[in-house]
Design a protein around this motif. Sequence first.
Motif, PDB file in Angstrom:
ATOM      1  N   GLN A  28      23.423  12.715 -13.516  1.00 54.62           N
ATOM      2  CA  GLN A  28      22.296  13.654 -13.535  1.00 54.62           C
ATOM      3  C   GLN A  28      22.411  14.612 -14.725  1.00 54.62           C
ATOM      4  O   GLN A  28      21.424  14.882 -15.412  1.00 54.62           O
ATOM      5  N   LYS A  58      24.860   3.487  -4.344  1.00 56.51           N
ATOM      6  CA  LYS A  58      25.464   4.803  -4.599  1.00 56.51           C
ATOM      7  C   LYS A  58      25.746   4.916  -6.094  1.00 56.51           C
ATOM      8  O   LYS A  58      26.178   3.938  -6.731  1.00 56.51           O
ATOM      9  N   GLU A  87      27.554  10.529  -9.704  1.00 55.12           N
ATOM     10  CA  GLU A  87      26.132  10.862  -9.677  1.00 55.12           C
ATOM     11  C   GLU A  87      25.867  12.192 -10.381  1.00 55.12           C
ATOM     12  O   GLU A  87      24.888  12.329 -11.121  1.00 55.12           O
ATOM     13  N   ASN A 120      13.454   4.501  -7.399  1.00 63.17           N
ATOM     14  CA  ASN A 120      12.805   5.811  -7.244  1.00 63.17           C
ATOM     15  C   ASN A 120      13.799   6.961  -7.307  1.00 63.17           C
ATOM     16  O   ASN A 120      13.494   8.035  -7.808  1.00 63.17           O
ATOM     17  N   LYS A 121      14.991   6.716  -6.807  1.00 63.94           N
ATOM     18  CA  LYS A 121      16.020   7.765  -6.905  1.00 63.94           C
ATOM     19  C   LYS A 121      16.300   8.071  -8.383  1.00 63.94           C
ATOM     20  O   LYS A 121      16.404   9.227  -8.789  1.00 63.94           O
ATOM     21  N   GLY A 174      13.717   1.886  -3.502  1.00 57.86           N
ATOM     22  CA  GLY A 174      14.342   3.185  -3.211  1.00 57.86           C
ATOM     23  C   GLY A 174      15.369   3.554  -4.274  1.00 57.86           C
ATOM     24  O   GLY A 174      15.458   4.718  -4.708  1.00 57.86           O
ATOM     25  N   TYR A 175      16.117   2.562  -4.717  1.00 59.94           N
ATOM     26  CA  TYR A 175      17.114   2.774  -5.784  1.00 59.94           C
ATOM     27  C   TYR A 175      16.406   3.188  -7.074  1.00 59.94           C
ATOM     28  O   TYR A 175      16.783   4.173  -7.731  1.00 59.94           O
ATOM     29  N   ASP A 184      13.431   9.956  -9.918  1.00 58.98           N
ATOM     30  CA  ASP A 184      13.516  11.377  -9.543  1.00 58.98           C
ATOM     31  C   ASP A 184      14.551  12.111 -10.404  1.00 58.98           C
ATOM     32  O   ASP A 184      14.434  13.312 -10.647  1.00 58.98           O
TER      33      ASP A 184
END
Length: 495
Positions: free
Chosen positions: A81, A69, A77, A190-191, A187-188, A194
């Motif tokens: 971003q 997270k 987060e 790739n997040k 997955g981490y 993104d």
Amino acid sequence: YDRTNTLSSRQTMVHLFEWKWTDIANECENFLQNYGYGAVQISPPMEHITINQNNDMPWWVRYQPVSYKLDSRSGTEAELQDMINRCNKVGVRVVVDAVMNHMVGVGERQGADGVGSTANSAFDGTDGVETFPSVPYAAPSFNDQRCHRDIQDSDYQNSAENVRNCRLVGLLDLDQGNQAVRTSLAGYLNKLIDMGVAGFRFDASKHMWPGDLMPILNMTKNLRSDIFGANVRPFAVHEVIDRGGEAVTCGDYLNIGRYTNFNFGAAVSNAAKGYANWQSLSHLGPGYSYGNYEDHDVLNFIDNHDNQRDDNPYVVTYKNGDQYRMAVAFMLAWSYGYPRVMSSFYFNDHNQGPPNNGAGSGFATRSPTFNPDLTCNSDSGWVCEHRWPTIRQMSLFRSVSSGRAAAEVVTQSNRIAFARESAAFFALNGQSGDWTQTFQTTLPPGEYCDQYNGALDNNQCTSLKVSVGFDGKAVITIKGNQVVAVSQASRVDGP
Ligand code: LAG
Ligand code: CA
């Protein structure tokens, strides 16, 4: 994975160690974009443990993941971003410190002895339990079946297996050979891809198998095409501390990105401290001494957040003042590798956390404040080496030298001078007497301001002025233990 993914004119990375996301966003807009900085390495953005140790929260809680997270001491987060968006918008890339080797220290668990987690995820690092439901990881995710103990000092010489499969200072060691673990890690990454990051600094890569890192990297997406263009792979730099004589070598990592070249900072620091001759650094590059591979293989730096905390650092740090300025300036002038500038907070104790508002605030990180000369106010607790006049000017020097080879190298005992073909000229005098000579600068004729002790300011020099003739030559005096640096970025009436 070795492409830096920075704008071609921005050649320096800065590590804004422990900065908050909101402060980094402002720094990209207000400072970094104007001083040639192409990328910022950020502290690990994932959820981590919280502790109260001697009424402080050490910096190293960031290296004890609880989940992926994106809630950390640096912010949420949404703040992450927003920072990535704002930095990319002004051409400054974000490189994430990715902690994939391990989770928390064995025995740490939520709720016990004041230990918590930044997004309130439950976790239990009790030996043999090892559950992290927010990922999720459970006991089989870890390496206990291969090694159920800490790495011993002797392992570093004798056993790559133990260095990679046992626990690093008691941290629960993930098994990157496990497919489910690989999927969680990719997955981490790739997040973050993104969200618009440019790549990763992989923490503790020395403690992971290159044969496991490669498939994880190959599971990552291309970078965002709206920011980086089509088919761009993430940048990767692997934290491999290899100063020779060990079972794991930086050479093991050459085809999966760059490695952190600790041999570069050692060599330059030795010259800066007077233990070695600056002249010898005219060979600093591929094949120099131990561990210096090709230009595209290395991330070079003088100090990092770990070795600046050693009891007697083998490198120079902000605490060394002028010696440090000289070392960082040489790194930024010399045409080798991708350079990273360390940006620190002041500390006395090596555990000490970043400037913060105390226990009542959960040790919430404080923001830097700035002086009229653009340096950080030391009262705010931040050193901001990247804003020191010499270092920010040398980052500009690096920008205009991009892609230009070192040329016209002149050496004498403890002296070195060189040009960056048609773009810049640098001379360092490690002797105590003056060094006066006619140098071939390779620069177009004109007047240039020294940007080591001064700068071009309002089209005038605040320090020494160097006049380059039609033949590219200039007579320059470099005082004892001093540097003169000039470039297209410090040219009077320049383009
Ligand atoms: C790294 N690179 O490979 C980081 O650059 C380095 O800062 C990390 O260590 C290390 N690998 C693991 O990510 C830091 C501190 C350690 C700290 C560790 C985990 O240098 O001192 O260990 O992060 O927070 C701490 C305690 C240890 C304890 C351990 C486990 O200092 O005494 O054994 O936590 O509880
Ligand atoms: Ca490991």
